[in-house]
Design a protein around this motif. Structure first.
Motif, PDB file in Angstrom:
ATOM      1  N   LEU A  20       0.921  -1.247  -0.239  1.00 17.05           N
ATOM      2  CA  LEU A  20      -0.063  -0.548  -0.220  1.00 17.05           C
ATOM      3  C   LEU A  20       0.763   0.788  -0.050  1.00 17.05           C
ATOM      4  CD1 LEU A  20      -2.969   1.134   0.927  1.00 17.05           C
ATOM      5  CD2 LEU A  20      -2.297   0.922   3.492  1.00 17.05           C
ATOM      6  N   ALA A  21       0.441   2.189  -1.322  1.00 19.63           N
ATOM      7  CA  ALA A  21       1.344   3.327  -0.858  1.00 19.63           C
ATOM      8  C   ALA A  21       0.238   4.446  -1.075  1.00 19.63           C
ATOM      9  CB  ALA A  21       2.019   3.563  -2.180  1.00 19.63           C
ATOM     10  N   GLY A  22       0.156   5.463  -1.833  1.00 24.46           N
ATOM     11  CA  GLY A  22      -1.147   6.228  -1.887  1.00 24.46           C
ATOM     12  C   GLY A  22      -2.504   5.546  -1.050  1.00 24.46           C
ATOM     13  N   GLY A  23      -3.085   4.943  -1.489  1.00 24.91           N
ATOM     14  CA  GLY A  23      -4.234   3.854  -1.477  1.00 24.91           C
ATOM     15  C   GLY A  23      -5.133   4.263  -2.399  1.00 24.91           C
ATOM     16  N   THR A  24      -5.058   5.346  -3.667  1.00 20.05           N
ATOM     17  CA  THR A  24      -5.947   5.434  -4.711  1.00 20.05           C
ATOM     18  C   THR A  24      -6.355   4.513  -5.324  1.00 20.05           C
ATOM     19  OG1 THR A  24      -4.154   6.538  -5.804  1.00 20.05           O
ATOM     20  CG2 THR A  24      -5.645   7.996  -4.462  1.00 20.05           C
ATOM     21  N   ASP A  25      -5.600   3.478  -5.440  1.00 21.83           N
ATOM     22  CA  ASP A  25      -6.122   3.021  -6.503  1.00 21.83           C
ATOM     23  C   ASP A  25      -6.443   1.472  -5.214  1.00 21.83           C
ATOM     24  OD1 ASP A  25      -5.960   3.480  -9.347  1.00 21.83           O
ATOM     25  OD2 ASP A  25      -3.677   3.845  -8.833  1.00 21.83           O
ATOM     26  N   LEU A  26      -5.773   0.377  -4.608  1.00 22.20           N
ATOM     27  CA  LEU A  26      -5.419  -0.580  -4.065  1.00 22.20           C
ATOM     28  C   LEU A  26      -6.522  -0.152  -2.988  1.00 22.20           C
ATOM     29  CD1 LEU A  26      -4.184  -3.112  -3.087  1.00 22.20           C
ATOM     30  CD2 LEU A  26      -3.166  -1.510  -1.198  1.00 22.20           C
ATOM     31  N   LEU A  27      -7.421   0.023  -2.615  1.00 26.58           N
ATOM     32  CA  LEU A  27      -8.689   0.413  -1.455  1.00 26.58           C
ATOM     33  C   LEU A  27      -9.709   0.441  -2.364  1.00 26.58           C
ATOM     34  CD1 LEU A  27      -7.498   3.151   1.557  1.00 26.58           C
ATOM     35  CD2 LEU A  27      -7.464   0.545   1.184  1.00 26.58           C
ATOM     36  N   ILE A  28      -9.740   1.200  -3.618  1.00 28.41           N
ATOM     37  CA  ILE A  28     -11.102   0.852  -4.320  1.00 28.41           C
ATOM     38  C   ILE A  28     -11.489  -0.358  -4.212  1.00 28.41           C
ATOM     39  CG2 ILE A  28     -11.900   1.702  -6.228  1.00 28.41           C
ATOM     40  CD1 ILE A  28     -10.712   4.410  -6.095  1.00 28.41           C
ATOM     41  N   LYS A  29      -9.839  -0.593  -5.070  1.00 32.19           N
ATOM     42  CA  LYS A  29      -9.848  -2.463  -5.963  1.00 32.19           C
ATOM     43  C   LYS A  29     -10.032  -2.943  -4.410  1.00 32.19           C
ATOM     44  CE  LYS A  29      -6.460  -2.204  -8.631  1.00 32.19           C
ATOM     45  NZ  LYS A  29      -5.122  -2.723  -9.616  1.00 32.19           N
ATOM     46  N   LEU A  30      -9.700  -2.732  -3.298  1.00 35.71           N
ATOM     47  CA  LEU A  30     -10.475  -3.767  -1.967  1.00 35.71           C
ATOM     48  C   LEU A  30     -11.334  -3.996  -1.398  1.00 35.71           C
ATOM     49  CD1 LEU A  30      -7.203  -3.188   0.292  1.00 35.71           C
ATOM     50  CD2 LEU A  30      -7.514  -5.310  -0.277  1.00 35.71           C
ATOM     51  N   LYS A  31     -12.606  -2.281  -1.710  1.00 34.81           N
ATOM     52  CA  LYS A  31     -13.595  -2.205  -1.214  1.00 34.81           C
ATOM     53  C   LYS A  31     -14.707  -3.121  -2.558  1.00 34.81           C
ATOM     54  CE  LYS A  31     -13.597   2.120   1.110  1.00 34.81           C
ATOM     55  NZ  LYS A  31     -13.896   3.253   1.317  1.00 34.81           N
ATOM     56  N   HIS A  32     -14.471  -3.142  -3.719  1.00 31.27           N
ATOM     57  CA  HIS A  32     -14.802  -4.352  -4.610  1.00 31.27           C
ATOM     58  C   HIS A  32     -14.492  -5.352  -4.836  1.00 31.27           C
ATOM     59  CE1 HIS A  32     -15.790  -0.046  -5.753  1.00 31.27           C
ATOM     60  NE2 HIS A  32     -17.168  -0.208  -6.531  1.00 31.27           N
ATOM     61  N   GLY A  33     -13.776  -5.692  -3.759  1.00 34.32           N
ATOM     62  CA  GLY A  33     -13.292  -7.250  -3.670  1.00 34.32           C
ATOM     63  C   GLY A  33     -12.827  -7.484  -5.699  1.00 34.32           C
ATOM     64  N   LEU A  34     -11.899  -6.723  -6.135  1.00 30.74           N
ATOM     65  CA  LEU A  34     -11.170  -7.175  -6.972  1.00 30.74           C
ATOM     66  C   LEU A  34      -9.728  -7.807  -6.610  1.00 30.74           C
ATOM     67  CD1 LEU A  34     -12.134  -4.137  -9.017  1.00 30.74           C
ATOM     68  CD2 LEU A  34     -13.306  -6.176  -9.473  1.00 30.74           C
ATOM     69  N   VAL A  35      -9.220  -7.053  -5.703  1.00 29.12           N
ATOM     70  CA  VAL A  35      -7.946  -7.987  -4.651  1.00 29.12           C
ATOM     71  C   VAL A  35      -8.453  -8.059  -3.385  1.00 29.12           C
ATOM     72  CG1 VAL A  35      -6.510  -7.224  -6.478  1.00 29.12           C
ATOM     73  CG2 VAL A  35      -7.220  -5.919  -4.037  1.00 29.12           C
ATOM     74  N   THR A  36      -7.817  -9.744  -2.960  1.00 26.81           N
ATOM     75  CA  THR A  36      -8.396 -10.835  -2.039  1.00 26.81           C
ATOM     76  C   THR A  36      -6.791 -11.016  -1.061  1.00 26.81           C
ATOM     77  OG1 THR A  36      -8.932 -12.010  -2.922  1.00 26.81           O
ATOM     78  CG2 THR A  36     -11.156 -10.801  -2.394  1.00 26.81           C
ATOM     79  N   PRO A  37      -5.873  -9.726  -0.888  1.00 22.96           N
ATOM     80  CA  PRO A  37      -5.457 -10.179   0.122  1.00 22.96           C
ATOM     81  C   PRO A  37      -5.355  -9.948   1.389  1.00 22.96           C
ATOM     82  CG  PRO A  37      -5.137  -8.200   0.081  1.00 22.96           C
ATOM     83  CD  PRO A  37      -6.160  -8.185  -1.181  1.00 22.96           C
TER      84      PRO A  37
END
Lengths: 792, 290
Positions: B31-48
């Motif tokens: 996680l750096a700025g989170g502007t992409d990762l957090l959205i992907k996490l919330k949409h379940g597109l990535v599931t780390p």
């Protein structure tokens, strides 16, 4: 006759401005109650399907889930419907009719649990063929969205006066064009939100996000089958509406029913994504338009066939269609008109009211066609409008009575603006950049007469310190009505705006009032407030007359004092008068009551469009200047101007805010906004991809007031705001034509559409020049005149 | 629309971070700025099952000039750090300008240049200008460190050569160079808060009116940011003219293979490549690094 006012006409800051700017204003989604549960709605992923099974048991086993409801738990009340009964269930039973139709709702201890529970509800669908296009929907053999609507016809209006077909034969010039507008979204920033609290006495307290809380009040009692006395509706601050928050929605109903089931307060706040794909849109319209003119530009006859996509449900669509037909020709005189409108069901999100309510679609078509005709006839666009402009005292063929009208003045004002801008506009700076100017006019109503109750009401309570509290059934959805209504009360009572506290909407206190739609508040509620304040003034004048030994009619209320007219020293402070009235003898309760609706306004004939619909009509003219990049197709709006007649502005700054907002909104409608769908699924349900203009896409808006005084309006005021929304699209489209010589008969005009029209590469600029040149040559050939400053 | 549960790590040193990336393997996301990762996490597109935040690694935030290496941009520098960097204003204003065209102010305050690169979406705004300026990047693993030219970093939409179970992108280096001008032109459907329909970046090395060399990189018209080699070849050694630049635009369009999506058709994107390439070249030739 104009007179000097203290609280009317100036540039007073809005009364709710500081609270909103400071972030202290509480919107419905900000509210919470002890023990509150959180609700979520399960939505259909299919555009059209039969519900075979909705099994909620697995969801109920999840820890933290308190209740799950489906259509079977409801009384199967069908919402919506004007002119005929509604057909929209708050929770689907039997069928789902669009992607986003609600199937079930969950209440849980937190939002996360509620969302998790949605995934556990087991729904079995039998997929049905969807109808996704209104013309396919009308074709024989098409699947039916509603079994009782053959041909998927939702509603039809057929307005006719004079004889358009016969009149065309007498015209010098007749043209026919087909236009199309896009499905667009209201774009309010506050999503739909509801908070409901049911108690064991059988009483429901509800906070909503509503332009018209009384619609929800009425429907809530019906849908839950409880007495209206057991429903209390309150309204906190509202974060925009634009017509999209008139109706009671499924989340409102589900919050209430879930609260009944759980005996806990339940709050539902939908996401912006849900707002964008599962709630309302503006009716997209297909408009076949034929107009006939004499050589001098006189508009003789108009004939239109309008198909409006209604989406899955009826809602208030009959009114939308009716307005499309009845505003086909306004703001111009025409003796022969036929408008045949058809609202069609499809398996898409339901269409409803949106700023301008149906009128922007048809007037885009009509204004653009008027410009096309002007070019062909060699007439200046402003001249042809002046030639046909409706005037005070006119009655239209369908019965609109035009009492006050400054349209011609706004056109003359616009002519000055166009001349000034032409003078200021440099020659095309680079070969691929083309500039153009366009104009369009509008007329709009000050509150439509609806089928049912139409009266606004106001109460004013006078406090012992000389300050007053004011409530009405109107809600301030950003337009500034709290301020305008407070100004009216202050003016009548001769006190300061600061002395008036506008109270929130609360059905316990506020009398029946239809609320906010159709640009009705200043005109109708404003009159109710004026009457309530006059009621207070009369009560106080009776007391003051005794104290001052004067006739009540000789008293003047001004600057927090009451005094004998022309004898300012013979008087007393307003606060002292109030105290005298309240403290002396048996003491008075000073409570002012006002209610108002225009008299002699016809009940709307939704089927024929006949009858006068409003007590007053506003008018105006929009001017737009654009720059088109012929290589990329991008259109940059350089500036806009509005010259308008809204009667006496109550607050010039708020009027300007309305006009600027409508103007900038029109930029989005013309160039960027449309709902993109594939197989019934919305592809751009986010503010990233549903592209409303940002501050950077906005442009300066010049506003000129052409003040008329409307005899019926409070202090002479009429509507201001929705009307301007009507003329922005055609003014911009006309400006684009002026720049590149192409008429665009479909909006939005995306850059790609411009490139397609002009041809690709370097030839685009040449094509634009050639098309513009052809226009200029035709102009000079036809009447020996060239267009202003262009062919020189 | 809620963040799933995951273990959260915020290592204090780069070495510690690299060890975590290696130890947690494919179940972890950086996680750096989170502007992409957090959205992907919330949409379940990535599931780390674990998220490793770089927020404590302030050494990755600097933008400095290192003699012999060039301008070194820490991977955690935000877009607005690029926008506001005096060093970039002085040497490569075009990079600041490109960063300013990205998303909106809120995203520019949070999003990082490293995140923008590793996220590897074809329409990203920074890769074209950085590739045009011949940037290379450093990837640090638990026991390794390697440099990769940015033009060979991307392998497909959302794919790049970083080893997701061992490496962290730490810096972007803009080498000292002879280029005399560079710019990035973005075409989006709105002035702010919109993804690029097509973006074109160029860097040119001029000798008078002669184009000694040029680098042209196209965004959003190929699965990865792509160099327009045909156009570069066509320009090399020639005296510039409007006609020549138009020819280069034509040649550049032959290097693109765009798709049709909700922002535009493939054909229209090719139109934009022609126009933007021509305009970008003229701008870089006549105005320098802008």
């Amino acid at each position: 006759m104009k007179r000097e006012y203290v609280n009317i006409g100036g540039r007073l800051p809005r009364v709710d401005g500081m609270v909103k700017a400071a972030g202290e204003a509480m919107y419905t989604g900000d509210l919470s109650l002890p023990g509150m549960l959180h609700g979520k709605l399960l939505r259909s992923p299919h555009p059209h399907a039969r519900l075979l099974k909705v099994d909620t048991a697995p969801a109920l086993t999840l820890e933290g889930v308190r209740a799950v409801i489906t259509g079977e738990d409801t009384l199967k009340f069908l919402a919506g419907g004007i002119a005929s009964p509604g057909n929209e269930p708050y929770l689907a039973f039997e069928k789902v009719r669009f992607v986003g139709d609600a199937v079930a709702a969950v209440a849980a201890v937190d939002e996360e649990t509620a969302e998790r529970a949605l995934a556990l509800i087991d729904v079995e669908y039998e997929l049905l063929d969807p109808v996704l296009d209104p013309f396919a929907a009308m074709a024989p053999g098409s699947p039916l969205v509603h079994d009782d609507a053959p041909g998927n016809i939702s509603f039809e209006t057929d307005l006719s006066f004079g004889n358009a077909q016969r009149a065309f034969a007498t015209c010098d010039y007749v043209r026919y064009d087909e236009f199309k507008t896009a499905p667009i979204r209201h774009g309010f920033i506050e999503p739909h939100a509801a908070l409901a609290s049911w108690d064991t006495s059988g009483r429901l307290t509800f906070w909503g996000s509503k332009q018209s809380p009384y619609f929800t009040y009425r429907n809530m009692a019906k849908a839950l089958d409880i007495p209206m006395s057991k429903v209390r509706i309150m309204q906190s601050y509202l974060g925009g509406g634009f017509g999209g928050k008139n109706e009671m929605f499924n989340l409102d109903f589900c919050a209430a029913l879930l609260s009944m089931k759980t005996r806990r307060p339940v709050r539902i706040v939908v996401s912006q994504e849900e707002v964008l794909y599962a709630y309302r849109q503006r009716h997209p319209a297909w408009i076949k338009l034929q107009s006939g003119f004499m050589k001098d530009g006189t508009l003789v006859a108009v004939d239109a066939e309008i198909v409006a996509e209604g989406g899955a449900y009826k809602g208030i669509g009959a009114l939308s269609l009716y307005l499309m037909c009845t505003f086909l020709a306004l703001p111009y005189r025409v003796a022969n008109l036929r408008a045949k409108g058809c609202r069609v069901y499809t398996n898409t999100q339901p269409s409803c009211a949106m700023r301008g309510h149906g009128v922007p679609q048809v007037r885009y078509a009509a204004e653009v066609q008027l410009d096309m005709a002007a070019r062909e006839l060699g007439l200046d666009p402003l001249e042809i409008r002046l030639k046909n402009a409706i005037q005070s005292g006119d009655t239209t063929g369908n019965g609109f009575e035009i009492t006050s009208c400054g349209l011609s003045e706004t056109l003359l004002e616009a002519r000055g603006i166009v001349e000034r801008w032409r003078g200021e506009t440099p020659a095309d700076s680079e070969p691929h950049l083309k500039r153009g100017i366009g104009v369009a006019s509008y007329g709009y109503l000050s509150g439509p007469r609806m089928a049912g109750h139409n009266t606004s009401a106001a109460l004013i309570k006078v406090h012992e310190d000389g300050r007053v509290g004011l409530v009405t059934g109107s809600t301030d959805c950003g337009q500034g009505s709290d301020t305008v209504l407070s100004q009216i009360a202050a003016e009548v009572l001769g006190i300061h705006l600061d002395d008036v506290q506008y109270g929130g909407m609360d059905s316990e206190i506020v009398p029946l009032d239809p609320g906010v739609f159709g640009s009705r508040v200043t005109f109708i509620t404003g009159n109710a407030v004026k009457w309530a304040a006059e009621d207070v003034r009369a009560q106080l004048a009776g007391v003051a007359a005794g104290l001052l030994d004067a006739e009540p009619d000789d008293l003047e209320f001004r600057d927090r004092r009451v005094f004998v007219r022309d004898e300012p020293d013979r008087g007393l402070p307003f606060a002292k008068l109030v105290k005298s009235a309240q403290y002396s003898g048996t003491g008075m309760t000073i409570l002012g009551r006002g209610y108002w609706a225009p008299e002699d306004i016809d009940l709307p004939r939704f089927d024929t469009g006949m009858g006068n619909q409003s007590g007053a009509y506003s008018f105006g003219t929009q001017v737009a200047e654009v720059e088109v990049d012929t290589e990329t197709g991008r259109v940059k709006v350089l500036r806009l101007a509005v010259s308008h007649d809204c009667g006496q502005p109550i607050n010039e700054m708020l009027v300007e805010g309305q006009l600027e907002g409508s103007s900038i909104g029109g930029i989005g409608h013309t160039f960027t906004e449309t709902i993109q769908r594939r197989r019934g699924q919305t592809m751009n349900a986010s503010f990233l991809e549903y592209r409303m203009p940002t501050a950077l896409d906005a442009c300066p808006v010049e506003v000129t007031h052409t003040d008329t005084v409307d005899e019926m309006g409070p202090f002479g005021a009429k509507e201001s705001g929705e009307g301007v929304q009507v003329a922005v699209m055609p003014a911009l489209v006309s400006a684009v034509h002026d720049a590149v010589g192409v008429w665009f008969k479909e909006v939005p005009i995306t850059p790609e559409v411009v490139v397609e029209a002009l041809g690709r590469g370097a030839e685009a600029a040449q094509n634009a020049d050639a098309r513009r040149g052809a226009d200029a040559r035709r102009d000079s050939r036809d009447d020996g005149r060239s267009r202003d400053g262009e062919s020189a | 629309m809620f963040l799933p549960d995951f273990d959260y790590h915020a290592p204090e040193t780069l070495a510690e971070a690299c060890d975590l990336v290696r130890d947690l393997g494919p179940s972890a996301k950086v996680l750096a700025g989170g502007t992409d990762l957090l959205i992907k996490l919330k949409h379940g597109l990535v599931t780390p099952t674990a998220v490793i935040s770089l927020k404590a690694l302030d050494e990755l935030k600097t933008i400095t000039h290192v003699p012999g290496r060039g301008v070194v941009i820490g991977a955690r520098a935000t877009h607005n750090d690029l926008v506001n960097s005096p060093l970039l204003h002085e040497r490569f204003l075009s990079v600041s300008e490109a960063a300013h065209k990205l998303a909106n102010n809120q995203v520019r305050n949070r999003g990082t240049v490293g995140g923008n690169l590793v996220n590897a979406i074809p329409s990203a705004d920074l890769p074209p200008i950085l590739i045009a300026l011949d940037a290379w990047i450093t990837l640090v693993g638990s026991n390794t460190s390697r440099t990769v030219p940015l033009h060979s970093f991307f392998t497909g939409p959302s794919c790049c050569v970083i080893d997701p179970v061992d490496e962290i992108l730490t810096e972007i280096v803009l080498p000292d160079q002879q280029t005399t001008g560079s710019t990035y032109l973005k075409f989006a459907l709105r002035r702010s808060g919109a993804l690029s329909v097509t973006g074109v970046a160029v860097a040119v090395t001029m000798d008078g009116d002669t184009i000694v060399d040029s680098r042209i990189c196209l965004g959003a018209v190929f699965p990865v940011p792509v160099r327009a080699n045909d156009a570069e070849d066509l320009l090399r050694g020639k005296t510039w003219s409007d006609e020549l630049l138009a020819e280069a635009g034509e040649a550049a369009s032959c290097c693109a293979l765009p798709i049709t999506d909700i922002r535009g058709t493939a054909e229209y994107r090719l139109d934009l490549v022609r126009v933007l390439t021509k305009r970008a070249l003229k701008r870089a030739i006549t105005e320098g690094h802008v």
